[in-house]
Every structure is written in C-alpha cells, then in structure tokens.
Design an enzyme around this catalytic site. Structure first.
Site, PDB file in Angstrom:
ATOM      1  N   LEU A 154      -0.188   4.095   1.022  1.00 34.44           N
ATOM      2  CA  LEU A 154      -0.723   4.898   2.127  1.00 34.44           C
ATOM      3  C   LEU A 154      -1.216   6.269   1.672  1.00 34.44           C
ATOM      4  O   LEU A 154      -1.311   7.205   2.474  1.00 34.44           O
ATOM      5  CB  LEU A 154       0.300   5.051   3.266  1.00 34.44           C
ATOM      6  CG  LEU A 154       0.793   3.748   3.906  1.00 34.44           C
ATOM      7  CD1 LEU A 154       1.702   4.058   5.092  1.00 34.44           C
ATOM      8  CD2 LEU A 154      -0.366   2.866   4.353  1.00 34.44           C
TER       9      LEU A 154
ATOM     10  N   ASP B   5       0.856  -1.189   0.000  1.00 33.68           N
ATOM     11  CA  ASP B   5       0.000   0.000   0.000  1.00 33.68           C
ATOM     12  C   ASP B   5       0.887   1.232   0.000  1.00 33.68           C
ATOM     13  O   ASP B   5       1.893   1.272   0.725  1.00 33.68           O
ATOM     14  CB  ASP B   5      -0.898  -0.015   1.250  1.00 33.68           C
ATOM     15  CG  ASP B   5      -2.109   0.887   1.125  1.00 33.68           C
ATOM     16  OD1 ASP B   5      -1.922   2.098   0.900  1.00 33.68           O
ATOM     17  OD2 ASP B   5      -3.245   0.391   1.274  1.00 33.68           O
TER      18      ASP B   5
ATOM     19  N   TYR C  64     -14.841   6.165 -12.842  1.00 36.12           N
ATOM     20  CA  TYR C  64     -14.515   5.166 -11.813  1.00 36.12           C
ATOM     21  C   TYR C  64     -15.048   3.797 -12.211  1.00 36.12           C
ATOM     22  O   TYR C  64     -14.295   2.806 -12.262  1.00 36.12           O
ATOM     23  CB  TYR C  64     -15.096   5.590 -10.458  1.00 36.12           C
ATOM     24  CG  TYR C  64     -15.147   4.456  -9.462  1.00 36.12           C
ATOM     25  CD1 TYR C  64     -13.967   3.882  -8.990  1.00 36.12           C
ATOM     26  CD2 TYR C  64     -16.360   3.950  -9.003  1.00 36.12           C
ATOM     27  CE1 TYR C  64     -14.007   2.825  -8.092  1.00 36.12           C
ATOM     28  CE2 TYR C  64     -16.403   2.898  -8.111  1.00 36.12           C
ATOM     29  CZ  TYR C  64     -15.226   2.333  -7.649  1.00 36.12           C
ATOM     30  OH  TYR C  64     -15.268   1.282  -6.769  1.00 36.12           O
TER      31      TYR C  64
ATOM     32  N   GLY D  47      -4.821   4.997   2.569  1.00 31.82           N
ATOM     33  CA  GLY D  47      -4.888   4.017   3.656  1.00 31.82           C
ATOM     34  C   GLY D  47      -4.175   4.507   4.904  1.00 31.82           C
ATOM     35  O   GLY D  47      -3.611   5.613   4.950  1.00 31.82           O
TER      36      GLY D  47
END
Length: 316
Positions: free
Chosen positions: A33, A31, A139, A36
């Site tokens: 981040l 990830d 999206y 997250g």
C-alpha cells in the site's frame, strides 16, 4: 484457480484482480500500500499487506496457489533517473525475492507486468518483440532485468512465465481506476482541467513528423489489458518464458487525446503549447500481432471509451 496478485491494490493490478474474481478465481492480493489503495482491492479478493521480501513466501507456502500475477513495482521514470537505487532494489530486488519464494513454495507459473520502456527509443514503429531492447532510464532497465531473470528461472527451475509489454494504459473498470499520488499520465492530467483542479494542460512540441505535429503515443484500455493477462495465464508453459507486446498498432497524438477529452467532458480544456522536451520520441507505438496470432488478443475499446470510463471514475 487460486491466484496471488502482487500490487493488486494499484491501478492495473486492482482491475485485473476484479476481472479474475469475476471469472470465478480465488484471488489473494499482496500489496504494501505504498502507492496502492486498500479500497481498490475488489470484493471477493483478500488483501495481505506486506512487501514481497517479507511476506511472499509466508503467503505462498503450502497454500495451494496455482500461479502469480506480478504487478508490484516502482514506475515513475523521472524518479528512477533521480534515484536509480530505489528502482534496482524495489523492482529487481523485490522481484527476486518473489521468484525465490515461488520456487521454494512450488509455484511455477507467473504473468509479469513488464513495459515497452524496455525497448527505449525505437528504430522503427510499431515496435516488435524482436526489436533491440535499449532502455533509456533505470525504470525500463529494471523491468528488462526482471524479464532476463524470468528467462533464467524458466531455464533453471522450469518456470512457466509470460511477460506483457505495453506503453500507456487508460480507462477504468467500475470502482477500479487511476489515482496516483504523483500523476504523470496524460489523460488523468487533462481530466484534472475539466474537474477544475488545473487551469490548463501543457503540450510539449508541435513540430514533430506526425499528422498534427504533436507526439503520438500508444494507449490501451485497462479492461483490454486485463483480458490479455487472463489469456496469458492460460498460456504459461513450464520451462518457457514468452514475451508479448500489447499495443494499438497506430496510437493517438497528444492533440487527439485532448480533443476527445473535450468532447467527453464538455469542457473547453485550455492547452498551453511549449517547446519539445528533451528525449521525447515522435512516435511510440507497439505491435500486438504476436499475441493476436498466439492468443487471439487485440484491443477492442477505443480512445473515446478510455476517456469516457476514466471521466466517470474521476467524478466518483
């Protein structure tokens, strides 16, 4: 199994990572981040910070991974309309880099977190996997493109892939819960009123052809959703790309959601009613009959439980 979870520091990815670790699997989270949280990665899982382009092959190569669960994505519909290039690059481009890294590293099993937004505005509900895919925003279009790529990678390279399509996810799993920097989901925004962070909740449209006039939307508890990902992992079959919807089959209206939030929190939660928003369908609900028949999955935790768990997490 040794498993790579991309986006495992996000909401759904962190819950599934926790469930995988609890089931005895070795979990590595990749990830960057950007959305997250490092502290959401569960105990027992190892976090590697990086993008899929920069780090996926380095992590996978020669490390003995059995499969990948792919959650990393940009997921704000409004942002995708305003900046579609970010979604083609961040979702499709990064996913292509991941799939290529998997191919080169000899890892051929993947479970992909897709979306029911691939269907767009449905002709009928509940939505079936055989219904037309006509996404109404970048999206949804980017997620559909990734599904298409997985079909081709299964055909060309023998990938065993499962895509799971769903609408709204709610609830929490212990220390893993929903905390987006930009919060667009109904339940967390309603709970912000009970927490004193907002004065009221806005409800758009009261004249839809639904039982109480407000929009009906599908909600699945994140724990139920995680169970589906674990089942899908065992359902991957070389050379096949399978697609399953995850849904309640009936859904809940906006008024129902707000009323359950009032009951759970004990807060009056004032509501302000306004005109319909352009493009909001009356009902968006997915059928889970296919995955129930194939894997025995169905949602078990109701709206009360979703809100109760989300409320407990919000007060942490």
């Amino acid at each position: 199994m040794k498993l790579l979870v991309t986006g495992g520091a996000g909401y759904i990815g962190s819950v599934v990572s926790a469930q995988l670790a609890e089931a005895g699997h070795e979990v590595v989270v990749l990830d960057d981040l950007s959305t997250g949280h490092g502290d959401a990665v569960p105990a027992g899982a190892r976090l590697v910070r990086g993008t899929l382009r920069e780090s996926a092959f380095e992590v996978l190569d020669g490390a003995g991974f059995d499969a990948v669960l792919h959650f990393a994505a940009k997921s704000l519909v409004g942002e995708s309309v305003a900046n579609p290039a970010k979604y083609w690059d961040g979702n499709v481009g990064e996913s292509l880099a991941l799939f290529d890294a998997m191919r080169r590293a000899g890892v051929g099993r993947i479970v992909f977190s897709s979306t029911a937004a691939t269907y767009g505005e449905p002709e009928s509900t509940p939505i079936l996997e055989t219904d037309p895919t006509r996404p109404t925003n970048p999206y949804g279009a980017s997620k559909l493109a990734i599904d298409t790529i997985l079909t081709e990678y299964a055909r060309l390279y023998g990938f065993g892939a499962v895509s799971l399509r769903y609408f709204n996810v709610a609830g929490a799993h212990g220390a893993q819960g929903e905390r987006h920097t930009v919060e667009t989901h109904l339940i967390p925004n309603v709970l912000k009123v009970a927490l004193g962070e907002k004065d009221s909740v806005s409800i758009f449209g009261t004249d839809y052809a639904t039982p109480d006039g407000t929009c009906v939307r599908d909600y699945v508890h994140v724990v139920d959703l995680g169970r589906a990902h674990l089942l899908a992992l065992d359902d991957t079959e070389p050379g096949a790309h399978k697609i399953y919807n995850l849904g309640s089959g009936s859904g809940y209206s906006v008024n129902e959601v707000v009323e359950v939030c009032r009951k759970v929190t004990g807060h009056p939660i004032p509501a302000e009613y306004g005109e319909r928003r352009a493009g909001d369908p009356a009902v968006l609900v997915a059928s889970s009959e296919k995955i129930n028949a194939a894997l025995g999955w169905k949602p078990e935790l109701d709206l009360d439980r979703m809100v109760t768990d989300a409320w407990a997490f919000a007060r942490r």
